[in-house]
Design an enzyme around this catalytic site. Structure first.
Site, PDB file in Angstrom:
ATOM      1  N   ASP A 164      36.210  47.957  15.257  1.00  0.00           N
ATOM      2  CA  ASP A 164      36.215  47.718  16.615  1.00  0.00           C
ATOM      3  C   ASP A 164      37.157  46.646  16.970  1.00  0.00           C
ATOM      4  OD1 ASP A 164      36.106  48.315  19.468  1.00  0.00           O
ATOM      5  OD2 ASP A 164      34.542  49.696  18.904  1.00  0.00           O
ATOM      6  N   HIS A 165      37.620  46.442  18.231  1.00  0.00           N
ATOM      7  CA  HIS A 165      38.467  45.677  18.732  1.00  0.00           C
ATOM      8  C   HIS A 165      38.329  44.249  18.110  1.00  0.00           C
ATOM      9  CE1 HIS A 165      35.883  43.513  21.749  1.00  0.00           C
ATOM     10  NE2 HIS A 165      35.227  44.784  21.708  1.00  0.00           N
ATOM     11  N   ASP A 166      39.326  43.425  17.794  1.00  0.00           N
ATOM     12  CA  ASP A 166      39.272  41.974  17.496  1.00  0.00           C
ATOM     13  C   ASP A 166      38.504  41.688  16.400  1.00  0.00           C
ATOM     14  OD1 ASP A 166      40.802  41.137  19.910  1.00  0.00           O
ATOM     15  OD2 ASP A 166      38.832  41.831  20.843  1.00  0.00           O
TER      16      ASP A 166
END
Length: 208
Positions: free
Chosen positions: A132-134
């Protein structure tokens, strides 16, 4: 070497890499593997040409390491500094345009890489896994089939997330730690350990 991609390793993960290369329309020149019993044979129609040392004689401009063992993948990459490593993404994977993938990384079918995730060198994101993000996946890390990383997870160098394992948001996992199949990581974990279960707990003081 002649034009075409060279695959390093002739085991099970090589079958997946062959599939990705073919799905991407890439020509495959052959496979290198140090198991002499495989030389002269084929894997899914791709010839096994000889030992990995052939890289030193004529470094290819397009090659990929198809070895699932993270430590061995690192050893091969470090001994073949002159090789032009490819980055492979299966057409049936989703990689957001704001994600970053370094050289040698392989993203398999059904995998999802979300915005501003950063994947280092020779990382593997296996079938139907998600990042997922980051998130930050350091060099030689691997996310096993069906494993899922929530946002802002950090995997150290060589971390192995086993099949179906999960990491909740923002946890950090130290270098060369192994997370067992189905484990759920809910807190930071140190380097060089094996963690299993729900929640994931340390099983061993050794990464061997």
């Amino acid at each position: 070497m002649a034009k075409g991609a060279i695959i390093i390793g002739a085991g099970g993960h090589a079958k997946v890499v062959i599939g990705i290369l073919k799905a991407c329309g890439e020509a495959i020149l052959g496979i290198l593997d140090d198991d002499s019993t495989k030389w002269g044979h084929e894997l899914l129609g791709v010839p096994i040409l000889g030992p990995i040392s052939l890289l030193d004689e004529d470094p290819p401009t397009r090659a990929i390491i198809a070895i699932g063992n993270n430590q061995i993948r690192k050893q091969v990459a470090e001994r073949a500094a002159e090789v032009g490593w490819m980055t492979l993404v299966h057409p049936a994977a989703w990689v957001d345009r704001h994600a970053q993938l370094d050289v040698g990384t392989v993203v398999c079918a059904g995998a999802v890489i979300q915005p501003q995730a950063r994947l280092g060198r020779h990382v593997i994101v296996n079938t139907a896994a998600s990042v997922d993000h980051d998130c930050l996946l350091s060099d030689y890390a691997q996310v096993g089939p069906g494993a899922h990383l929530a946002g802002a997870v950090v995997l150290g160098e060589g971390v192995m997330m086993g099949t179906g394992s999960i990491a909740i948001p923002s946890v950090k996992i130290g270098d060369w730690t192994t997370i067992g199949a189905g484990a759920v990581v809910i807190r930071d974990l140190p380097a060089g350990i094996t963690a299993v279960g729900v929640p994931a707990r340390v099983k061993s003081d050794s990464c061997e």
